[in-house]
Design a protein around this motif. Structure first.
Motif, PDB file in Angstrom:
ATOM      1  N   PRO A 163       0.807  -1.229   0.000  1.00 17.55           N
ATOM      2  CA  PRO A 163       0.000   0.000   0.000  1.00 17.55           C
ATOM      3  C   PRO A 163       0.837   1.274   0.000  1.00 17.55           C
ATOM      4  CG  PRO A 163      -0.707  -1.524   1.744  1.00 17.55           C
ATOM      5  CD  PRO A 163       0.550  -2.090   1.166  1.00 17.55           C
ATOM      6  N   MET A 164       2.022   1.228   0.632  1.00 16.21           N
ATOM      7  CA  MET A 164       2.900   2.411   0.686  1.00 16.21           C
ATOM      8  C   MET A 164       3.421   2.772  -0.704  1.00 16.21           C
ATOM      9  SD  MET A 164       3.920   4.254   3.301  1.00 16.21           S
ATOM     10  CE  MET A 164       5.413   4.818   2.509  1.00 16.21           C
ATOM     11  N   THR A 165       4.063   1.789  -1.342  1.00 11.71           N
ATOM     12  CA  THR A 165       4.662   2.101  -2.646  1.00 11.71           C
ATOM     13  C   THR A 165       3.580   2.305  -3.707  1.00 11.71           C
ATOM     14  OG1 THR A 165       5.065  -0.280  -2.908  1.00 11.71           O
ATOM     15  CG2 THR A 165       6.921   1.072  -2.232  1.00 11.71           C
ATOM     16  N   ALA A 166       2.429   1.625  -3.536  1.00 10.51           N
ATOM     17  CA  ALA A 166       1.325   1.830  -4.480  1.00 10.51           C
ATOM     18  C   ALA A 166       0.846   3.284  -4.406  1.00 10.51           C
ATOM     19  CB  ALA A 166       0.180   0.871  -4.161  1.00 10.51           C
ATOM     20  N   HIS A 167       0.728   3.798  -3.181  1.00  9.71           N
ATOM     21  CA  HIS A 167       0.240   5.180  -3.034  1.00  9.71           C
ATOM     22  C   HIS A 167       1.289   6.181  -3.531  1.00  9.71           C
ATOM     23  CE1 HIS A 167      -2.476   8.216  -1.736  1.00  9.71           C
ATOM     24  NE2 HIS A 167      -1.716   8.671  -0.752  1.00  9.71           N
ATOM     25  N   MET A 168       2.564   5.917  -3.252  1.00  6.58           N
ATOM     26  CA  MET A 168       3.622   6.794  -3.778  1.00  6.58           C
ATOM     27  C   MET A 168       3.572   6.848  -5.300  1.00  6.58           C
ATOM     28  SD  MET A 168       6.834   5.651  -1.381  1.00  6.58           S
ATOM     29  CE  MET A 168       8.087   6.290  -2.493  1.00  6.58           C
ATOM     30  N   ALA A 191      16.658  -1.681  -1.800  1.00  5.42           N
ATOM     31  CA  ALA A 191      16.116  -0.712  -0.842  1.00  5.42           C
ATOM     32  C   ALA A 191      14.956  -1.345  -0.083  1.00  5.42           C
ATOM     33  CB  ALA A 191      15.662   0.552  -1.566  1.00  5.42           C
ATOM     34  N   ALA A 192      14.060  -2.023  -0.801  1.00  2.91           N
ATOM     35  CA  ALA A 192      12.903  -2.655  -0.157  1.00  2.91           C
ATOM     36  C   ALA A 192      13.368  -3.673   0.884  1.00  2.91           C
ATOM     37  CB  ALA A 192      12.016  -3.312  -1.203  1.00  2.91           C
ATOM     38  N   THR A 193      14.382  -4.463   0.531  1.00  2.00           N
ATOM     39  CA  THR A 193      14.918  -5.452   1.466  1.00  2.00           C
ATOM     40  C   THR A 193      15.494  -4.763   2.704  1.00  2.00           C
ATOM     41  OG1 THR A 193      15.403  -6.903  -0.381  1.00  2.00           O
ATOM     42  CG2 THR A 193      16.547  -7.389   1.667  1.00  2.00           C
ATOM     43  N   ALA A 194      16.041  -3.562   2.507  1.00  2.00           N
ATOM     44  CA  ALA A 194      16.610  -2.806   3.631  1.00  2.00           C
ATOM     45  C   ALA A 194      15.535  -2.016   4.387  1.00  2.00           C
ATOM     46  CB  ALA A 194      17.695  -1.854   3.116  1.00  2.00           C
ATOM     47  N   GLY A 195      14.265  -2.212   4.015  1.00  2.00           N
ATOM     48  CA  GLY A 195      13.175  -1.545   4.730  1.00  2.00           C
ATOM     49  C   GLY A 195      12.868  -0.142   4.237  1.00  2.00           C
ATOM     50  N   VAL A 196      13.371   0.196   3.049  1.00  2.00           N
ATOM     51  CA  VAL A 196      13.134   1.526   2.471  1.00  2.00           C
ATOM     52  C   VAL A 196      12.010   1.390   1.434  1.00  2.00           C
ATOM     53  CG1 VAL A 196      14.180   3.462   1.226  1.00  2.00           C
ATOM     54  CG2 VAL A 196      15.585   2.053   2.764  1.00  2.00           C
ATOM     55  N   GLN A 197      10.989   2.222   1.557  1.00  2.00           N
ATOM     56  CA  GLN A 197       9.867   2.182   0.615  1.00  2.00           C
ATOM     57  C   GLN A 197      10.310   2.869  -0.670  1.00  2.00           C
ATOM     58  OE1 GLN A 197       7.078   0.637   1.404  1.00  2.00           O
ATOM     59  NE2 GLN A 197       7.379   0.399   3.605  1.00  2.00           N
ATOM     60  N   ALA A 198      10.376   2.115  -1.774  1.00  4.90           N
ATOM     61  CA  ALA A 198      11.008   2.668  -2.977  1.00  4.90           C
ATOM     62  C   ALA A 198      10.150   2.463  -4.220  1.00  4.90           C
ATOM     63  CB  ALA A 198      12.374   2.019  -3.183  1.00  4.90           C
ATOM     64  N   ILE A 199      10.168   3.474  -5.083  1.00  3.41           N
ATOM     65  CA  ILE A 199       9.555   3.352  -6.406  1.00  3.41           C
ATOM     66  C   ILE A 199      10.569   3.799  -7.462  1.00  3.41           C
ATOM     67  CG2 ILE A 199       7.199   3.725  -5.568  1.00  3.41           C
ATOM     68  CD1 ILE A 199       7.351   6.579  -6.754  1.00  3.41           C
ATOM     69  N   THR A 200      10.346   3.333  -8.683  1.00  4.07           N
ATOM     70  CA  THR A 200      11.182   3.721  -9.816  1.00  4.07           C
ATOM     71  C   THR A 200      10.344   4.581 -10.754  1.00  4.07           C
ATOM     72  OG1 THR A 200      12.286   1.586  -9.672  1.00  4.07           O
ATOM     73  CG2 THR A 200      12.619   2.844 -11.693  1.00  4.07           C
ATOM     74  N   VAL A 201      10.855   5.754 -11.088  1.00  4.39           N
ATOM     75  CA  VAL A 201      10.152   6.630 -12.027  1.00  4.39           C
ATOM     76  C   VAL A 201      10.952   6.665 -13.322  1.00  4.39           C
ATOM     77  CG1 VAL A 201       9.234   8.944 -12.426  1.00  4.39           C
ATOM     78  CG2 VAL A 201       9.310   8.023 -10.105  1.00  4.39           C
ATOM     79  N   ASP A 326      -6.152  -0.164  -3.049  1.00  8.13           N
ATOM     80  CA  ASP A 326      -6.502   0.968  -3.908  1.00  8.13           C
ATOM     81  C   ASP A 326      -5.368   1.989  -3.800  1.00  8.13           C
ATOM     82  OD1 ASP A 326      -7.403   3.283  -5.052  1.00  8.13           O
ATOM     83  OD2 ASP A 326      -9.368   3.267  -4.062  1.00  8.13           O
ATOM     84  N   PRO A 327      -4.622   2.214  -4.898  1.00 15.09           N
ATOM     85  CA  PRO A 327      -3.442   3.080  -4.792  1.00 15.09           C
ATOM     86  C   PRO A 327      -3.781   4.546  -4.538  1.00 15.09           C
ATOM     87  CG  PRO A 327      -3.815   2.458  -7.079  1.00 15.09           C
ATOM     88  CD  PRO A 327      -4.802   1.678  -6.253  1.00 15.09           C
ATOM     89  N   SER A 328      -5.033   4.924  -4.761  1.00 12.54           N
ATOM     90  CA  SER A 328      -5.386   6.345  -4.553  1.00 12.54           C
ATOM     91  C   SER A 328      -5.600   6.651  -3.069  1.00 12.54           C
ATOM     92  CB  SER A 328      -6.636   6.698  -5.367  1.00 12.54           C
ATOM     93  OG  SER A 328      -7.768   6.039  -4.842  1.00 12.54           O
ATOM     94  N   VAL A 329      -5.578   5.640  -2.224  1.00 10.04           N
ATOM     95  CA  VAL A 329      -5.859   5.830  -0.794  1.00 10.04           C
ATOM     96  C   VAL A 329      -4.566   5.722   0.013  1.00 10.04           C
ATOM     97  CG1 VAL A 329      -7.093   4.873   1.191  1.00 10.04           C
ATOM     98  CG2 VAL A 329      -8.165   4.855  -1.083  1.00 10.04           C
ATOM     99  N   ALA A 330      -4.323   6.707   0.889  1.00  3.59           N
ATOM    100  CA  ALA A 330      -3.127   6.666   1.747  1.00  3.59           C
ATOM    101  C   ALA A 330      -3.279   5.545   2.761  1.00  3.59           C
ATOM    102  CB  ALA A 330      -2.944   7.995   2.462  1.00  3.59           C
ATOM    103  N   PRO A 331      -2.263   4.682   2.903  1.00  4.10           N
ATOM    104  CA  PRO A 331      -2.363   3.579   3.850  1.00  4.10           C
ATOM    105  C   PRO A 331      -2.232   4.081   5.292  1.00  4.10           C
ATOM    106  CG  PRO A 331      -0.213   3.591   2.827  1.00  4.10           C
ATOM    107  CD  PRO A 331      -0.998   4.677   2.172  1.00  4.10           C
ATOM    108  N   PRO A 332      -2.725   3.308   6.260  1.00 13.71           N
ATOM    109  CA  PRO A 332      -2.693   3.757   7.660  1.00 13.71           C
ATOM    110  C   PRO A 332      -1.283   3.945   8.208  1.00 13.71           C
ATOM    111  CG  PRO A 332      -3.570   1.503   7.460  1.00 13.71           C
ATOM    112  CD  PRO A 332      -3.435   2.041   6.082  1.00 13.71           C
ATOM    113  N   HIS A 333      -0.309   3.207   7.677  1.00  9.22           N
ATOM    114  CA  HIS A 333       1.039   3.294   8.235  1.00  9.22           C
ATOM    115  C   HIS A 333       1.918   4.288   7.483  1.00  9.22           C
ATOM    116  CE1 HIS A 333      -0.067   0.142  10.833  1.00  9.22           C
ATOM    117  NE2 HIS A 333      -0.331  -0.679   9.844  1.00  9.22           N
TER     118      HIS A 333
END
Ligand code: ZN
Length: 336
Positions: A163-168, A191-201, A326-333
């Motif tokens: 949900p984090m990376t989907a929303h980003m 990065a994900a393995t190291a606990g960093v929420q990451a996306i590629t643009v 749903d990627p348009s919704v900010a996740p609780p965490h």
């Protein structure tokens, strides 16, 4: 003149709050014994918050992100920032200098992450980049472009089950989002393995600056920062929602010759639609290719020189599987 600090590690906590600091971060020594140094801009906000990384040019010839990172940082008002922004305009310094995608041992840095402390040249560099930069982040936006001989839409690759990376990804407001589990060896995966929420643009084409792509990407990254609470500001006007693709793949040629790919990037195509023509060196058509299924053109080849097995186009298949957030919704965490 602005001072640039030459350092061997980034001590973010010791930086003055509400300030911008420029660094040249030692990575490795080259064959002359000289340091290869990463340019790093750190904006430490006046208030605590998440640490967000922006990286560009891990592929040395992918330059739109270099300018995007600079432009984004220039918009920040450090006193008002919540948290810290760590911007690395060029990750692959030797590749950048040589106008090349790969590192200077011909290895793709984005296939060997997180590297190794006692490995090959590229592995050592990758490892130090992970240790000295990436592990200090909570969130990472990694900027790329298409490779040589290809063009891309503005699209984001992200794990859309998360949900984090989907929303980003959604906040970036690209033309297309492609669900892609972060593959081994990529910066995003490490990065994900190291606990960093990451996306590629992916923004546009290699070895050039494209102002419209740069502008869209800066706006998208600022929106991620705004939603993270790092910067303040008004939400953007509602634009076109991104096309969401649950999967994507490249379509390849099986016959060499001169390749012409017919649809444009961002265009929707239907199963059976003619997508490419191969001619021989006398101009006669020797092969035609059709879309294997309905989808959208995420990227395509522009280089006519086509040996059998060359890429034609990157086809995104629309629709996320059921059960995805749903990627348009900010996740609780969401880390605010
Ligand atoms: Zn790339």
């Amino acid at each position: 003149m602005t001072i640039v600090h030459i350092v061997e590690s980034l001590e973010l906590e010791s930086l003055p709050p509400g300030g911008v600091t420029r660094f040249r971060l030692d990575m490795v020594r080259d064959g002359m014994g000289e340091a290869i140094r990463l340019p790093v801009i750190v904006v430490r906000g006046g208030r605590p918050g998440p640490t967000v990384g922006l990286t560009a040019a891990i592929h040395g010839n992918e330059l739109n992100g270099v300018r995007a990172v600079q432009e984004l940082v220039a918009t920040l008002e450090p006193e008002a920032v919540r948290g810290t922004v760590v911007a690395v305009p060029v990750v692959n310094v030797p590749g950048y200098l040589a106008n090349r995608r790969e590192f200077n041992d011909n290895v793709d840095l984005n296939r060997i992450m997180p590297g190794a402390p006692r490995g090959t040249m590229s592995q050592v560099y990758a490892h130090r980049f992970m240790e000295r930069v990436v592990r200090r982040l909570d969130v990472l936006i990694d900027l790329h472009t298409a490779s040589f001989g290809r063009v891309n839409s503005l699209y984001v690759r992200a794990d859309m089950r998360n949900p984090m990376t989907a929303h980003m990804a959604y906040l970036q407001a690209p033309e297309i989002i492609v669900h892609n589990e972060s593959a081994d060896g990529t910066l995003r995966g490490a990065a994900a393995t190291a606990g960093v929420q990451a996306i590629t643009v992916e923004l546009g084409d290699p070895q050039r600056f494209q102002p419209h792509r740069i502008r869209s990407s800066v706006a998208g990254s600022l929106e991620v920062l705004r939603k993270l609470g790092v910067v303040e500001g008004k939400p953007p006007e509602d634009g076109q929602a991104p096309l969401l693709c649950g999967r994507s793949y490249w379509v390849y040629t099986d016959r060499g010759g001169l390749l012409e790919v017919l649809p444009s990037v961002g265009e929707r195509i239907t199963a059976g639609q003619r997508i490419a023509v191969v001619t021989d060196m006398f101009g006669d058509v020797i092969r035609e290719y059709e879309a294997p299924e309905d989808g959208v053109v995420v990227g395509k080849s522009t280089n006519p020189v086509n040996q059998a097995g060359s890429r034609i186009l990157h086809l995104g298949v629309e629709g996320l599987p059921s059960g995805f957030p749903d990627p348009s919704v900010a996740p609780p965490h969401w880390p605010r």
